[in-house]
Design a protein around this motif. Structure first.
Motif, PDB file in Angstrom:
ATOM      1  N   SER A 176      22.379 -40.529   8.499  1.00 25.68           N
ATOM      2  CA  SER A 176      21.602 -39.772   7.196  1.00 25.68           C
ATOM      3  C   SER A 176      20.217 -39.303   7.614  1.00 25.68           C
ATOM      4  O   SER A 176      19.555 -39.829   8.799  1.00 25.68           O
ATOM      5  N   LEU A 177      19.911 -38.195   7.219  1.00 23.55           N
ATOM      6  CA  LEU A 177      18.578 -37.693   7.255  1.00 23.55           C
ATOM      7  C   LEU A 177      18.022 -36.948   6.068  1.00 23.55           C
ATOM      8  O   LEU A 177      18.911 -36.647   5.115  1.00 23.55           O
ATOM      9  N   ARG A 178      16.864 -37.211   5.807  1.00 27.35           N
ATOM     10  CA  ARG A 178      16.045 -36.472   4.596  1.00 27.35           C
ATOM     11  C   ARG A 178      15.240 -35.238   5.058  1.00 27.35           C
ATOM     12  O   ARG A 178      14.250 -35.540   5.941  1.00 27.35           O
ATOM     13  N   LEU A 179      15.541 -34.105   4.612  1.00 23.89           N
ATOM     14  CA  LEU A 179      14.798 -33.088   4.867  1.00 23.89           C
ATOM     15  C   LEU A 179      13.755 -32.680   3.767  1.00 23.89           C
ATOM     16  O   LEU A 179      13.968 -33.132   2.673  1.00 23.89           O
ATOM     17  N   SER A 180      12.769 -32.308   4.357  1.00 24.04           N
ATOM     18  CA  SER A 180      11.377 -31.924   3.512  1.00 24.04           C
ATOM     19  C   SER A 180      11.005 -30.595   3.661  1.00 24.04           C
ATOM     20  O   SER A 180      11.237 -29.922   4.460  1.00 24.04           O
ATOM     21  N   CYS A 181      10.550 -29.788   2.442  1.00 26.29           N
ATOM     22  CA  CYS A 181      10.074 -28.753   2.476  1.00 26.29           C
ATOM     23  C   CYS A 181       8.739 -28.614   1.698  1.00 26.29           C
ATOM     24  O   CYS A 181       8.863 -28.710   0.293  1.00 26.29           O
ATOM     25  N   ALA A 182       7.589 -28.523   2.499  1.00 23.89           N
ATOM     26  CA  ALA A 182       6.419 -28.207   1.631  1.00 23.89           C
ATOM     27  C   ALA A 182       5.885 -26.784   1.440  1.00 23.89           C
ATOM     28  O   ALA A 182       6.265 -25.925   2.297  1.00 23.89           O
ATOM     29  N   THR A 183       5.729 -26.521   0.195  1.00 26.30           N
ATOM     30  CA  THR A 183       5.458 -25.268  -0.327  1.00 26.30           C
ATOM     31  C   THR A 183       3.817 -24.804  -0.523  1.00 26.30           C
ATOM     32  O   THR A 183       3.335 -26.020  -0.927  1.00 26.30           O
ATOM     33  N   SER A 184       3.553 -23.792  -0.199  1.00 28.24           N
ATOM     34  CA  SER A 184       1.986 -23.452  -0.796  1.00 28.24           C
ATOM     35  C   SER A 184       2.090 -21.873  -0.924  1.00 28.24           C
ATOM     36  O   SER A 184       2.704 -21.182  -0.525  1.00 28.24           O
ATOM     37  N   GLY A 185       1.102 -21.627  -1.804  1.00 26.29           N
ATOM     38  CA  GLY A 185       1.014 -20.193  -2.274  1.00 26.29           C
ATOM     39  C   GLY A 185       1.700 -19.684  -3.328  1.00 26.29           C
ATOM     40  O   GLY A 185       1.881 -18.512  -3.610  1.00 26.29           O
ATOM     41  N   ILE A 186       2.685 -20.642  -4.071  1.00 26.57           N
ATOM     42  CA  ILE A 186       3.227 -20.135  -5.028  1.00 26.57           C
ATOM     43  C   ILE A 186       3.252 -21.037  -5.945  1.00 26.57           C
ATOM     44  O   ILE A 186       2.732 -22.170  -5.950  1.00 26.57           O
ATOM     45  N   THR A 187       3.434 -20.541  -7.392  1.00 26.42           N
ATOM     46  CA  THR A 187       3.316 -21.538  -8.665  1.00 26.42           C
ATOM     47  C   THR A 187       5.104 -22.117  -8.543  1.00 26.42           C
ATOM     48  O   THR A 187       5.915 -21.583  -8.946  1.00 26.42           O
ATOM     49  N   PHE A 188       4.931 -23.505  -7.623  1.00 29.54           N
ATOM     50  CA  PHE A 188       6.344 -23.948  -7.554  1.00 29.54           C
ATOM     51  C   PHE A 188       7.272 -24.046  -8.734  1.00 29.54           C
ATOM     52  O   PHE A 188       8.425 -23.848  -8.639  1.00 29.54           O
ATOM     53  N   SER A 189       6.674 -24.568  -9.684  1.00 34.44           N
ATOM     54  CA  SER A 189       7.331 -24.743 -10.815  1.00 34.44           C
ATOM     55  C   SER A 189       8.323 -23.725 -11.473  1.00 34.44           C
ATOM     56  O   SER A 189       9.120 -23.651 -12.275  1.00 34.44           O
ATOM     57  N   LEU A 190       7.882 -22.306 -11.154  1.00 33.76           N
ATOM     58  CA  LEU A 190       8.541 -20.992 -11.323  1.00 33.76           C
ATOM     59  C   LEU A 190       9.764 -20.706 -10.627  1.00 33.76           C
ATOM     60  O   LEU A 190      10.261 -19.671 -10.790  1.00 33.76           O
ATOM     61  N   VAL A 240       2.280 -17.027   1.097  1.00 31.79           N
ATOM     62  CA  VAL A 240       3.151 -18.099   0.821  1.00 31.79           C
ATOM     63  C   VAL A 240       3.591 -18.851   2.179  1.00 31.79           C
ATOM     64  O   VAL A 240       3.825 -18.055   3.071  1.00 31.79           O
ATOM     65  N   GLN A 241       3.716 -20.097   2.094  1.00 37.92           N
ATOM     66  CA  GLN A 241       4.400 -20.703   3.245  1.00 37.92           C
ATOM     67  C   GLN A 241       5.315 -21.823   2.749  1.00 37.92           C
ATOM     68  O   GLN A 241       5.209 -22.555   1.785  1.00 37.92           O
ATOM     69  N   LEU A 242       6.359 -21.881   3.556  1.00 38.22           N
ATOM     70  CA  LEU A 242       7.445 -22.918   3.298  1.00 38.22           C
ATOM     71  C   LEU A 242       7.548 -23.401   4.658  1.00 38.22           C
ATOM     72  O   LEU A 242       7.821 -22.821   5.626  1.00 38.22           O
ATOM     73  N   VAL A 243       7.388 -24.749   4.693  1.00 44.05           N
ATOM     74  CA  VAL A 243       7.352 -25.818   6.026  1.00 44.05           C
ATOM     75  C   VAL A 243       8.358 -26.688   5.882  1.00 44.05           C
ATOM     76  O   VAL A 243       8.217 -27.865   5.115  1.00 44.05           O
ATOM     77  N   GLU A 244       9.519 -26.687   6.729  1.00 45.91           N
ATOM     78  CA  GLU A 244      10.495 -27.509   6.643  1.00 45.91           C
ATOM     79  C   GLU A 244      10.259 -28.789   7.756  1.00 45.91           C
ATOM     80  O   GLU A 244       9.597 -28.456   8.756  1.00 45.91           O
ATOM     81  N   SER A 245      10.728 -29.930   7.479  1.00 41.64           N
ATOM     82  CA  SER A 245      10.527 -31.143   8.205  1.00 41.64           C
ATOM     83  C   SER A 245      11.729 -31.819   8.017  1.00 41.64           C
ATOM     84  O   SER A 245      12.489 -32.054   7.428  1.00 41.64           O
ATOM     85  N   GLY A 246      11.853 -32.890   8.949  1.00 41.06           N
ATOM     86  CA  GLY A 246      12.891 -34.000   8.947  1.00 41.06           C
ATOM     87  C   GLY A 246      14.141 -33.718   9.638  1.00 41.06           C
ATOM     88  O   GLY A 246      14.988 -34.574   9.637  1.00 41.06           O
ATOM     89  N   GLY A 247      14.289 -32.626  10.434  1.00 39.29           N
ATOM     90  CA  GLY A 247      15.340 -32.534  11.233  1.00 39.29           C
ATOM     91  C   GLY A 247      15.504 -33.298  12.287  1.00 39.29           C
ATOM     92  O   GLY A 247      14.437 -34.113  12.788  1.00 39.29           O
ATOM     93  N   GLY A 248      16.489 -33.624  13.099  1.00 32.86           N
ATOM     94  CA  GLY A 248      16.529 -34.110  14.168  1.00 32.86           C
ATOM     95  C   GLY A 248      18.114 -34.487  14.749  1.00 32.86           C
ATOM     96  O   GLY A 248      18.820 -33.805  14.148  1.00 32.86           O
ATOM     97  N   LEU A 249      18.119 -35.594  15.558  1.00 34.09           N
ATOM     98  CA  LEU A 249      19.644 -35.629  16.306  1.00 34.09           C
ATOM     99  C   LEU A 249      19.925 -37.158  15.497  1.00 34.09           C
ATOM    100  O   LEU A 249      19.233 -37.974  15.602  1.00 34.09           O
TER     101      LEU A 249
END
Length: 117
Positions: A17-31, A2-11
């Motif tokens: 405004s900022l938009r954060l994203s979290c990419a997931t893998s290794g899970i059945t996301f819909s559950l 399982v991996q969760l990787v955030e991105s989009g942070g900054g100064l």
């Protein structure tokens, strides 16, 4: 794995405004219920927003009306749109996935958001 990787942070300046994203893998996301937390220096980690697999949403009072959580089950992604940012929003933001049936939690490594006044 399982991996969760955030991105989009900054100064960003206050009011920006900022938009954060979290990419997931290794899970059945819909559950999974997806959530964003944050932790400021010398403070406890706090819940920012949560979005269940059925679409129920809750926000911390401090961000209500400014932040929007969303998910894309086709892409296994969760997002946090942050508008009208304030210096007190400065923190490390974490993505969390919770398997609803067992309450097993998985966390990302965090992304830093810094709002200057």
């Amino acid at each position: 794995q399982v991996q969760l990787v955030e991105s989009g942070g900054g100064l960003v300046h206050a009011g920006g405004s900022l938009r954060l994203s979290c990419a997931t893998s290794g899970i059945t996301f819909s559950l999974f219920t997806m959530a964003w937390y944050r932790q400021a220096p010398e403070k406890q980690r706090e819940l920012v927003a949560v979005l269940t697999r059925r679409g129920s949403i809750n926000y911390a009072h401090s961000v209500k009306g400014r932040f929007t959580i969303s998910r894309d089950d086709a892409k296994n992604m969760v997002y946090l749109q942050m508008n009208s940012l304030k210096p007190e929003d400065t923190a490390v933001y974490y993505c969390k996935a919770r398997f609803e049936l067992t309450t097993q939690d998985y966390w990302g490594q965090g992304t830093q958001v810094t709002v200057s006044s």
